[in-house]
Design a protein around this motif. Structure first.
Motif, PDB file in Angstrom:
ATOM      1  N   PHE A 326     -15.776  -7.475   9.077  1.00 43.43           N
ATOM      2  CA  PHE A 326     -15.444  -7.327  10.489  1.00 43.43           C
ATOM      3  C   PHE A 326     -14.350  -6.293  10.745  1.00 43.43           C
ATOM      4  CE2 PHE A 326     -16.955 -11.775  10.056  1.00 43.43           C
ATOM      5  CZ  PHE A 326     -18.094 -11.671  10.859  1.00 43.43           C
ATOM      6  N   SER A 327     -14.004  -5.502   9.742  1.00 47.21           N
ATOM      7  CA  SER A 327     -12.934  -4.530   9.933  1.00 47.21           C
ATOM      8  C   SER A 327     -13.094  -3.359   8.973  1.00 47.21           C
ATOM      9  CB  SER A 327     -11.579  -5.201   9.694  1.00 47.21           C
ATOM     10  OG  SER A 327     -10.537  -4.244   9.692  1.00 47.21           O
ATOM     11  N   ASP A 328     -12.730  -2.175   9.461  1.00 55.79           N
ATOM     12  CA  ASP A 328     -12.720  -0.975   8.618  1.00 55.79           C
ATOM     13  C   ASP A 328     -11.300  -0.573   8.236  1.00 55.79           C
ATOM     14  OD1 ASP A 328     -15.481  -0.541   8.466  1.00 55.79           O
ATOM     15  OD2 ASP A 328     -15.521   0.499  10.384  1.00 55.79           O
ATOM     16  N   ASP A 329     -10.342  -1.452   8.485  1.00 49.76           N
ATOM     17  CA  ASP A 329      -8.935  -1.112   8.235  1.00 49.76           C
ATOM     18  C   ASP A 329      -8.690  -0.724   6.779  1.00 49.76           C
ATOM     19  OD1 ASP A 329      -8.429  -1.638  10.860  1.00 49.76           O
ATOM     20  OD2 ASP A 329      -7.403  -3.547  10.531  1.00 49.76           O
ATOM     21  N   SER A 330      -9.370  -1.384   5.854  1.00 50.85           N
ATOM     22  CA  SER A 330      -9.145  -1.088   4.435  1.00 50.85           C
ATOM     23  C   SER A 330      -9.617   0.312   4.070  1.00 50.85           C
ATOM     24  CB  SER A 330      -9.871  -2.114   3.553  1.00 50.85           C
ATOM     25  OG  SER A 330     -11.272  -2.059   3.781  1.00 50.85           O
ATOM     26  N   LEU A 331     -10.491   0.898   4.903  1.00 53.04           N
ATOM     27  CA  LEU A 331     -10.985   2.247   4.660  1.00 53.04           C
ATOM     28  C   LEU A 331     -10.087   3.306   5.297  1.00 53.04           C
ATOM     29  CD1 LEU A 331     -14.762   1.618   5.522  1.00 53.04           C
ATOM     30  CD2 LEU A 331     -13.614   1.325   3.306  1.00 53.04           C
ATOM     31  N   ARG A 332      -9.138   2.857   6.117  1.00 57.84           N
ATOM     32  CA  ARG A 332      -8.324   3.775   6.923  1.00 57.84           C
ATOM     33  C   ARG A 332      -6.837   3.453   6.769  1.00 57.84           C
ATOM     34  NH1 ARG A 332     -12.111   2.872  12.355  1.00 57.84           N
ATOM     35  NH2 ARG A 332     -14.078   3.507  11.394  1.00 57.84           N
ATOM     36  N   PRO A 333      -6.321   3.449   5.552  1.00 57.70           N
ATOM     37  CA  PRO A 333      -4.960   2.961   5.318  1.00 57.70           C
ATOM     38  C   PRO A 333      -3.876   3.963   5.696  1.00 57.70           C
ATOM     39  CG  PRO A 333      -5.864   3.797   3.279  1.00 57.70           C
ATOM     40  CD  PRO A 333      -6.980   3.891   4.301  1.00 57.70           C
ATOM     41  N   ALA A 334      -2.671   3.435   5.911  1.00 57.61           N
ATOM     42  CA  ALA A 334      -1.488   4.284   6.055  1.00 57.61           C
ATOM     43  C   ALA A 334      -1.029   4.677   4.658  1.00 57.61           C
ATOM     44  CB  ALA A 334      -0.387   3.520   6.785  1.00 57.61           C
ATOM     45  N   LEU A 335      -0.780   5.966   4.455  1.00 52.60           N
ATOM     46  CA  LEU A 335      -0.311   6.462   3.166  1.00 52.60           C
ATOM     47  C   LEU A 335       0.944   7.289   3.370  1.00 52.60           C
ATOM     48  CD1 LEU A 335      -3.651   7.756   1.525  1.00 52.60           C
ATOM     49  CD2 LEU A 335      -2.575   5.509   1.223  1.00 52.60           C
ATOM     50  N   LYS A 336       1.824   7.278   2.355  1.00 56.50           N
ATOM     51  CA  LYS A 336       3.006   8.133   2.359  1.00 56.50           C
ATOM     52  C   LYS A 336       2.798   9.237   1.336  1.00 56.50           C
ATOM     53  CE  LYS A 336       6.285   4.548   3.786  1.00 56.50           C
ATOM     54  NZ  LYS A 336       7.528   3.800   3.395  1.00 56.50           N
ATOM     55  N   LEU A 337       2.839  10.466   1.791  1.00 55.29           N
ATOM     56  CA  LEU A 337       2.585  11.597   0.908  1.00 55.29           C
ATOM     57  C   LEU A 337       3.581  11.642  -0.248  1.00 55.29           C
ATOM     58  CD1 LEU A 337       0.811  14.071   0.405  1.00 55.29           C
ATOM     59  CD2 LEU A 337       2.351  15.391   1.877  1.00 55.29           C
ATOM     60  N   GLU A 338       4.801  11.183   0.004  1.00 55.15           N
ATOM     61  CA  GLU A 338       5.822  11.224  -1.051  1.00 55.15           C
ATOM     62  C   GLU A 338       5.452  10.343  -2.244  1.00 55.15           C
ATOM     63  OE1 GLU A 338       9.024   7.951   0.610  1.00 55.15           O
ATOM     64  OE2 GLU A 338       8.971   9.927   1.561  1.00 55.15           O
ATOM     65  N   ASP A 339       4.604   9.358  -2.013  1.00 57.15           N
ATOM     66  CA  ASP A 339       4.155   8.507  -3.117  1.00 57.15           C
ATOM     67  C   ASP A 339       3.221   9.247  -4.064  1.00 57.15           C
ATOM     68  OD1 ASP A 339       5.612   6.420  -2.066  1.00 57.15           O
ATOM     69  OD2 ASP A 339       3.904   5.507  -1.017  1.00 57.15           O
ATOM     70  N   TYR A 340       2.740  10.403  -3.632  1.00 56.36           N
ATOM     71  CA  TYR A 340       1.783  11.178  -4.435  1.00 56.36           C
ATOM     72  C   TYR A 340       2.279  12.607  -4.663  1.00 56.36           C
ATOM     73  CZ  TYR A 340      -1.158   7.326  -2.820  1.00 56.36           C
ATOM     74  OH  TYR A 340      -1.666   6.076  -2.549  1.00 56.36           O
ATOM     75  N   LYS A 341       3.608  12.796  -4.618  1.00 56.32           N
ATOM     76  CA  LYS A 341       4.158  14.154  -4.634  1.00 56.32           C
ATOM     77  C   LYS A 341       3.848  14.926  -5.917  1.00 56.32           C
ATOM     78  CE  LYS A 341       8.728  12.422  -6.017  1.00 56.32           C
ATOM     79  NZ  LYS A 341      10.163  12.345  -5.619  1.00 56.32           N
ATOM     80  N   ASN A 342       3.605  14.226  -7.017  1.00 56.00           N
ATOM     81  CA  ASN A 342       3.304  14.906  -8.283  1.00 56.00           C
ATOM     82  C   ASN A 342       1.833  14.786  -8.672  1.00 56.00           C
ATOM     83  OD1 ASN A 342       6.035  15.654  -8.678  1.00 56.00           O
ATOM     84  ND2 ASN A 342       6.485  13.599  -9.442  1.00 56.00           N
ATOM     85  N   ALA A 343       0.998  14.387  -7.711  1.00 60.22           N
ATOM     86  CA  ALA A 343      -0.402  14.075  -8.036  1.00 60.22           C
ATOM     87  C   ALA A 343      -1.165  15.280  -8.587  1.00 60.22           C
ATOM     88  CB  ALA A 343      -1.111  13.525  -6.808  1.00 60.22           C
ATOM     89  N   VAL A 344      -0.909  16.470  -8.052  1.00 60.81           N
ATOM     90  CA  VAL A 344      -1.661  17.648  -8.498  1.00 60.81           C
ATOM     91  C   VAL A 344      -1.449  17.898  -9.990  1.00 60.81           C
ATOM     92  CG1 VAL A 344      -1.840  20.152  -8.266  1.00 60.81           C
ATOM     93  CG2 VAL A 344      -1.748  18.725  -6.218  1.00 60.81           C
TER      94      VAL A 344
END
Length: 600
Positions: A326-344
């Motif tokens: 009954f919800s698509d919220d799990s597909l549309r989450p809030a993310l903080k870019l700083e949590d992935y700053k070294n991802a590349v």
């Protein structure tokens, strides 16, 4: 090389802004909160991973998830002001990133001015004909004292009468406003598979008026895409056919499904479809894949098969996202870019997608080249993209072991792996390559090496079991004896490590059971029951089709439409369980009507 528009060689990034910014689920229409500004740092990230265009939306004032529009000319208060949106697009353009908005023109919300006028003035409203089938003899759960046609069974979404010239003119003026106010480069049309075709003709005329290269891309799920993509209506549509094939073709170890889908789409013409592996309406690709190591070949195909690739925000980090009832919220989450700053540099999936973006930008054949299948098995797939006598060869492997492939390579003397840097010589018009387990490669003519960007893929320490270590030793000894020492490229190994031990155990158990004997035992055990059930099902199907045959698609129920579509599919060939599941999951009447009509 063909002279085309920016969108033909674009690499898209897709943002659902209300979700990414963590905006409240309900809009109180209060003082604007400039959450959109928090997304400005994402623009640099989008550029860094090789994307050249952004699809962002829905953006405009609405009451909830964004698709029940209240005001087409005002940024949603939860995201900020029109000045915020104008500045955001400016920064995108400064970074050479084109921007397209979500155009929700099939329906409005109940707070839209025209609908509010009908509520107030009822039969005397001048906007009565702006909506479909307004009936003052009916009612609804909101106790309006009238009923109306909605979208998808939700009275929250009031269906616009797109054949009304006033509605057409109003929406076209909205597009003109978006261009003059925000300098937008195109629009993704929500629910395009249920839009009126005359209405889309008007939108196309407006698109050509406002900008020479203004792009119209429509959300279409099923059917012959050429009905929508042509010189009179849209430039592109969402490629749900390939989306399905990419994940199920890997989950089932069945590259025939992917290759067949590509041929099926090419038979529709050169359509430049919008390719994706996930979006705001479907589960994340990392969640959907049975073997997480398949993230590598899936994305290599996404970036190299005909069409325009798109990455949905967060999926470059390989995040999870499971669809809820009954919800698509799990597909549309809030993310903080700083949590992935070294991802590349540190996240194998992010690094691979970044490398693929760079390679595609520097390889026109991947945007404009013809397509030719070179080799195909259940677990290995190779094809060429050729443009102006430059042939690029793509190889992928969904097996847990490396694979050898010998492929036609033309007159080029030598090829280089764009991801690995490995070189192979052409002998007798062929190349012999090793395709890494659960991975792949893009082979570029070696004389293009100077034009390719440097690709850095991360290395991660791997904890190996005694069995895995022994296996590597055996492979190394065999390689030494045959004088073929080729290590798999790093991104394949790294992504493969994300696959859980449980999945490995499950696959090994399944492979240890003789499939033929298991099938025969089940068949003998259930033969009597299945025979009677089959006869009953056949009789029921005949009765059902007799009823359906006397109705137009518009008159059918959702269940009847699903039955009729499956019948049409059966006439064209075997109907797989995945095909049945896809039909069952589509519960939208208008979409099913259009799907049924698409059969010829």
């Amino acid at each position: 090389m063909c002279t085309m528009s920016w969108y033909n060689e674009a690499i898209f990034y897709h943002i659902y802004p209300l979700g990414l910014t963590g905006a409240p689920k309900e809009n109180d229409y209060g003082t604007p909160v400039s959450r959109l500004n928090t997304l400005i740092p994402w623009i640099s990230h989008i550029k860094e991973i090789g994307c050249t265009a952004l699809y962002i939306g829905p953006l405009f004032e609405s009451v909830g998830h964004g698709y029940e529009t209240t005001d087409y000319k005002k940024l949603d208060s939860r995201l900020g002001t029109n000045e915020d949106l104008k500045k955001f697009v400016e920064v995108c353009h400064e970074n050479q990133i084109k921007v397209i908005f979500d155009g929700v023109f099939n329906h409005t919300g109940r707070d839209f001015f025209a609908f509010k006028d009908i509520q107030q003035n009822r039969e005397h409203s001048r906007y009565l004909n702006w909506y479909c089938n307004v009936n003052f003899g009916g009612n609804n759960e909101y106790n309006d004292g009238f009923s109306y046609e909605n979208w998808g069974g939700y009275n929250l979404l009031v269906k616009l009468n797109q054949r009304n010239p006033e509605v057409q003119n109003y929406i076209c003026d909205v597009i003109r406003f978006w261009v003059s106010e925000f300098d937008v480069n195109g629009i993704r049309l929500d629910a395009a598979d249920v839009l009126d075709f005359d209405f889309m003709h008007a939108l196309r005329r407006t698109a050509e008026e406002v900008k020479e290269d203004f792009w119209l891309m429509g959300e279409v799920i099923h059917g012959d895409y050429s009905r929508w993509v042509n010189g009179d209506t849209l430039h592109s549509v969402t490629n749900y056919a390939l989306h399905k094939a990419l994940y199920s073709g890997h989950n089932d170890h069945n590259y025939f499904e992917i290759a067949h889908t590509v041929k099926y789409l090419l038979n529709m013409g050169k359509l430049d479809l919008y390719n994706f592996v996930d979006n705001h309406d479907v589960e994340r690709i990392y969640t959907k894949l049975s073997n997480k190591a398949h993230m590598a070949p899936v994305h290599i195909l996404l970036y190299t098969l005909p069409g325009i690739p798109s990455i949905y925000y967060g999926s470059e980090f390989a995040i999870e996202g499971k669809k809820e009832k009954f919800s698509d919220d799990s597909l549309r989450p809030a993310l903080k870019l700083e949590d992935y700053k070294n991802a590349v540099k540190e996240n194998p999936c992010t690094a691979l997608i970044t490398a693929l973006g760079k390679v595609r930008q520097q390889t026109p054949a991947l945007s404009y080249g013809g397509y030719a299948e070179l080799q195909l098995t259940n677990r290995q797939f190779a094809f060429a993209r050729e443009l102006d006598d430059i042939k690029v060869i793509v190889t992928v492997n969904n097996d847990d072991n490396d694979a050898q492939m010998t492929l036609s390579a033309g007159n080029t003397a030598q090829y280089i792996g764009a991801l690995s840097g490995k070189k192979v010589s052409v002998e007798n018009g062929q190349i012999h390559v090793t395709v890494p387990a659960n991975g792949g490669e893009i082979w570029i003519p070696a004389d293009m090496e100077g034009k390719l960007p440097e690709v850095e893929l991360p290395k991660e320490a791997k904890k190996e079991s005694k069995q895995e270590t022994e296996k590597e030793v055996v492979i190394e000894e065999v390689n030494k004896e045959t004088e073929v020492i080729e290590k798999p490229v790093d991104h394949v190994t790294d992504i493969a490590e994300k696959a859980s031990e449980t999945e490995d155990v499950k696959e090994s158990v399944e492979e240890s059971i003789p499939a033929a004997s298991l099938t025969s035992e089940l068949t003998l055990e259930n033969s009597d029951a299945s025979e009677s059930e089959t006869k009953a099902e056949q009789a029921e199907a005949v009765d059902s089709m007799a009823v359906i045959a006397n109705k137009t698609p518009e008159e059918m129920t959702v269940e009847e439409l699903q039955t009729a579509i499956l019948e049409k599919m059966a006439n064209n060939g075997p109907v797989t369980e995945d095909m049945k599941r896809t039909v069952a999951e589509n519960i939208w009447h208008d979409s099913l009507v259009n799907w049924l009509k698409s059969f010829r």
